[in-house]
Enzyme design. Sequence first.
Site, PDB file in Angstrom:
ATOM      1  N   GLU A  57       2.520 -46.316 -40.223  1.00  0.00           N
ATOM      2  CA  GLU A  57       1.603 -45.152 -40.325  1.00  0.00           C
ATOM      3  C   GLU A  57       1.656 -44.561 -41.733  1.00  0.00           C
ATOM      4  O   GLU A  57       1.715 -43.337 -41.920  1.00  0.00           O
ATOM      5  CB  GLU A  57       1.964 -44.083 -39.278  1.00  0.00           C
ATOM      6  CG  GLU A  57       1.932 -44.569 -37.843  1.00  0.00           C
ATOM      7  CD  GLU A  57       0.515 -44.829 -37.324  1.00  0.00           C
ATOM      8  OE1 GLU A  57      -0.477 -44.582 -38.058  1.00  0.00           O
ATOM      9  OE2 GLU A  57       0.401 -45.297 -36.177  1.00  0.00           O
TER      10      GLU A  57
ATOM     11  N   GLN B 179      -0.428 -44.086 -43.972  1.00  0.00           N
ATOM     12  CA  GLN B 179      -1.513 -43.198 -44.434  1.00  0.00           C
ATOM     13  C   GLN B 179      -1.130 -41.718 -44.348  1.00  0.00           C
ATOM     14  O   GLN B 179      -1.712 -40.886 -45.030  1.00  0.00           O
ATOM     15  CB  GLN B 179      -2.805 -43.466 -43.640  1.00  0.00           C
ATOM     16  CG  GLN B 179      -2.836 -42.935 -42.214  1.00  0.00           C
ATOM     17  CD  GLN B 179      -2.129 -43.838 -41.208  1.00  0.00           C
ATOM     18  OE1 GLN B 179      -1.688 -44.915 -41.556  1.00  0.00           O
ATOM     19  NE2 GLN B 179      -2.035 -43.399 -39.962  1.00  0.00           N
TER      20      GLN B 179
ATOM     21  N   CYS C 136     -14.935 -54.713 -31.695  1.00  0.00           N
ATOM     22  CA  CYS C 136     -15.856 -53.626 -31.364  1.00  0.00           C
ATOM     23  C   CYS C 136     -16.247 -53.727 -29.887  1.00  0.00           C
ATOM     24  O   CYS C 136     -16.783 -54.753 -29.457  1.00  0.00           O
ATOM     25  CB  CYS C 136     -17.092 -53.708 -32.255  1.00  0.00           C
ATOM     26  SG  CYS C 136     -18.311 -52.448 -31.863  1.00  0.00           S
TER      27      CYS C 136
END
Length: 197
Positions: free
Chosen positions: A93, A95, A149
């Site tokens: 993580e 970011q 997606c």
Amino acid sequence: MFLEPGFTGQRSGWIEVICGSMFSGKTEELIRRLKRARIANQTVQIFKPAKDKRYDEMRVVSHDENSIDSLPIENSREIIVSAQNINVIGIDEAQFFDEELTEVCQKLAVSGTRVIVAGLDMDFRGRPFGPIPNLLAVAEYITKVHAICPHCGNLATHSYRLSQEQDTVVLGEKDKYEPRCRVCYEMGHILDLRIRL
Ligand code: ZN
């Protein structure tokens, strides 16, 4: 599939970045690499931001519950202090860490450490996220992983926020985010706008 670089005789460090959208398997890939290093008797330590407490305080837990012990820290400088005599460092993580993380990773790599960084490359607005873009620039190896997606079956690169919250950092899972391809991501925003008008 990421193939680790061959051992050349002189041990030097380097930086690997694993990036992608939510639900793309970043943490699974990070754990896979770290477990392989541990099997080879290399010392391993994982760090994650203290603010990410979605699953478990002391462990990095991927979505399939394949977990590994980790150390939650407040800022990236703490990694240098805790990284003494560690061969391979994992950062999950990434970011959410401060911009200094790039410099910290470079210092570790120069001192001979293999640094594997996993994180979201884009926030929910599709903008480069935190220190990840700078890390991509300085990394020796980059792996971009993809989700699927759910609307069209194409590869998903974007993290679409289902809730109306506007803060850049809103922790959540499938209740708040959905992986989407570029087209379905843009279509979602157009539809949202129409609903709100
Ligand atoms: Zn799509």
